[in-house]
Design a protein around this motif. Structure first.
Motif, PDB file in Angstrom:
ATOM      1  N   LYS A   1      58.030  80.181  66.268  1.00 35.05           N
ATOM      2  CA  LYS A   1      57.394  80.642  65.035  1.00 35.05           C
ATOM      3  C   LYS A   1      58.198  81.805  64.448  1.00 35.05           C
ATOM      4  N   GLY A   2      58.357  81.789  63.120  1.00 35.41           N
ATOM      5  CA  GLY A   2      59.107  82.841  62.438  1.00 35.41           C
ATOM      6  C   GLY A   2      60.613  82.627  62.459  1.00 35.41           C
ATOM      7  N   HIS A   3      61.047  81.483  63.000  1.00 35.58           N
ATOM      8  CA  HIS A   3      62.475  81.167  63.074  1.00 35.58           C
ATOM      9  C   HIS A   3      62.730  79.812  62.437  1.00 35.58           C
TER      10      HIS A   3
ATOM     11  N   LEU B   1      68.524  72.042  58.095  1.00 33.94           N
ATOM     12  CA  LEU B   1      67.447  72.983  58.358  1.00 33.94           C
ATOM     13  C   LEU B   1      66.350  72.333  59.186  1.00 33.94           C
ATOM     14  N   ILE B   2      65.991  72.982  60.295  1.00 31.47           N
ATOM     15  CA  ILE B   2      64.876  72.525  61.124  1.00 31.47           C
ATOM     16  C   ILE B   2      63.762  73.556  60.991  1.00 31.47           C
ATOM     17  N   ASP B   3      62.684  73.153  60.371  1.00 30.79           N
ATOM     18  CA  ASP B   3      61.530  74.037  60.223  1.00 30.79           C
ATOM     19  C   ASP B   3      60.787  74.148  61.545  1.00 30.79           C
ATOM     20  N   PRO B   4      60.078  75.268  61.760  1.00 33.27           N
ATOM     21  CA  PRO B   4      59.403  75.478  63.041  1.00 33.27           C
ATOM     22  C   PRO B   4      58.307  74.451  63.348  1.00 33.27           C
ATOM     23  N   GLY B   5      57.788  73.764  62.348  1.00 33.96           N
ATOM     24  CA  GLY B   5      56.743  72.774  62.602  1.00 33.96           C
ATOM     25  C   GLY B   5      57.251  71.370  62.876  1.00 33.96           C
ATOM     26  N   TYR B   6      58.558  71.124  62.713  1.00 31.22           N
ATOM     27  CA  TYR B   6      59.114  69.774  62.908  1.00 31.22           C
ATOM     28  C   TYR B   6      59.215  69.446  64.387  1.00 31.22           C
ATOM     29  N   ARG B   7      58.751  68.266  64.773  1.00 28.94           N
ATOM     30  CA  ARG B   7      58.787  67.862  66.182  1.00 28.94           C
ATOM     31  C   ARG B   7      59.500  66.530  66.407  1.00 28.94           C
TER      32      ARG B   7
ATOM     33  N   LEU C   1      69.504  79.435  65.965  1.00 28.18           N
ATOM     34  CA  LEU C   1      68.169  79.875  65.579  1.00 28.18           C
ATOM     35  C   LEU C   1      68.286  81.192  64.835  1.00 28.18           C
ATOM     36  N   THR C   2      67.531  81.324  63.752  1.00 27.42           N
ATOM     37  CA  THR C   2      67.578  82.545  62.967  1.00 27.42           C
ATOM     38  C   THR C   2      66.179  82.890  62.461  1.00 27.42           C
ATOM     39  N   PRO C   3      65.841  84.180  62.466  1.00 25.66           N
ATOM     40  CA  PRO C   3      64.536  84.558  61.899  1.00 25.66           C
ATOM     41  C   PRO C   3      64.560  84.381  60.380  1.00 25.66           C
ATOM     42  N   PHE C   4      63.386  84.151  59.805  1.00 20.23           N
ATOM     43  CA  PHE C   4      63.303  84.055  58.351  1.00 20.23           C
ATOM     44  C   PHE C   4      62.097  84.832  57.845  1.00 20.23           C
ATOM     45  N   ALA C   5      62.169  85.228  56.590  1.00 19.67           N
ATOM     46  CA  ALA C   5      61.061  85.931  55.939  1.00 19.67           C
ATOM     47  C   ALA C   5      60.136  84.889  55.323  1.00 19.67           C
TER      48      ALA C   5
END
Length: 143
Positions: free
Chosen positions: A53-55, A79-85, A114-118
């Motif tokens: 979460k947050g990455h 881009l891989i969003d944190p909710g993608y499984r 992996l990188t944090p995002f706002a």
């Protein structure tokens, strides 16, 4: 930080780092592919990840493949969003004008960072604050 990884196929290789402290985790092909000059192919890695979460996960080209074979990513960075499984797939592009490129299962084909995002909420405003750059866009900083 932990990156949870699920192997979706028995032949899949878990992401690896070439050297301790490297930012990128190498992603490996879980299937074969042939890329003729100018062709692209979606190559499965056989894994799914749980991005914290947050990455976000950024899928980036491998510099060695680009330098030696002209292989890059058609959508770099992916881009891989944190909710993608789902399965991580890599959209490879052969930029070499003459040589065909063969992908074999187990080959390192991309890297994951992996990188944090706002988590910023878009807010409509009448005007934006001024800046030193202003409206200067493409090519405005010189050659």
């Amino acid at each position: 930080m932990e990156l949870r990884v699920s192997r979706l196929r028995e032949e899949a290789t878990l992401p690896t780092r070439a050297h301790a402290g490297d930012a990128g985790l190498d992603l490996h092909a879980a299937e074969a592919a042939t890329l003729a000059p100018g062709e692209r192919a979606s190559v499965g890695t056989g894994i799914a990840v749980e991005v914290p979460k947050g990455h976000a996960g950024l899928v980036l080209p491998r510099s060695g493949l680009a330098a030696r074979h002209g292989i890059t990513l058609a959508n770099a960075p992916g881009l891989i969003d944190p909710g993608y499984r789902g399965e991580l797939r890599v959209l490879l592009l052969n930029t070499d004008p003459a040589a065909t490129f063969e992908v074999r299962p187990g080959d390192r084909i991309a890297q994951l960072v992996l990188t944090p995002f706002a988590d910023a909420a878009p807010t409509e405003v009448e005007t934006l604050d001024e800046s030193a750059r202003g409206l200067a866009g493409f090519g405005s900083s010189g050659r």
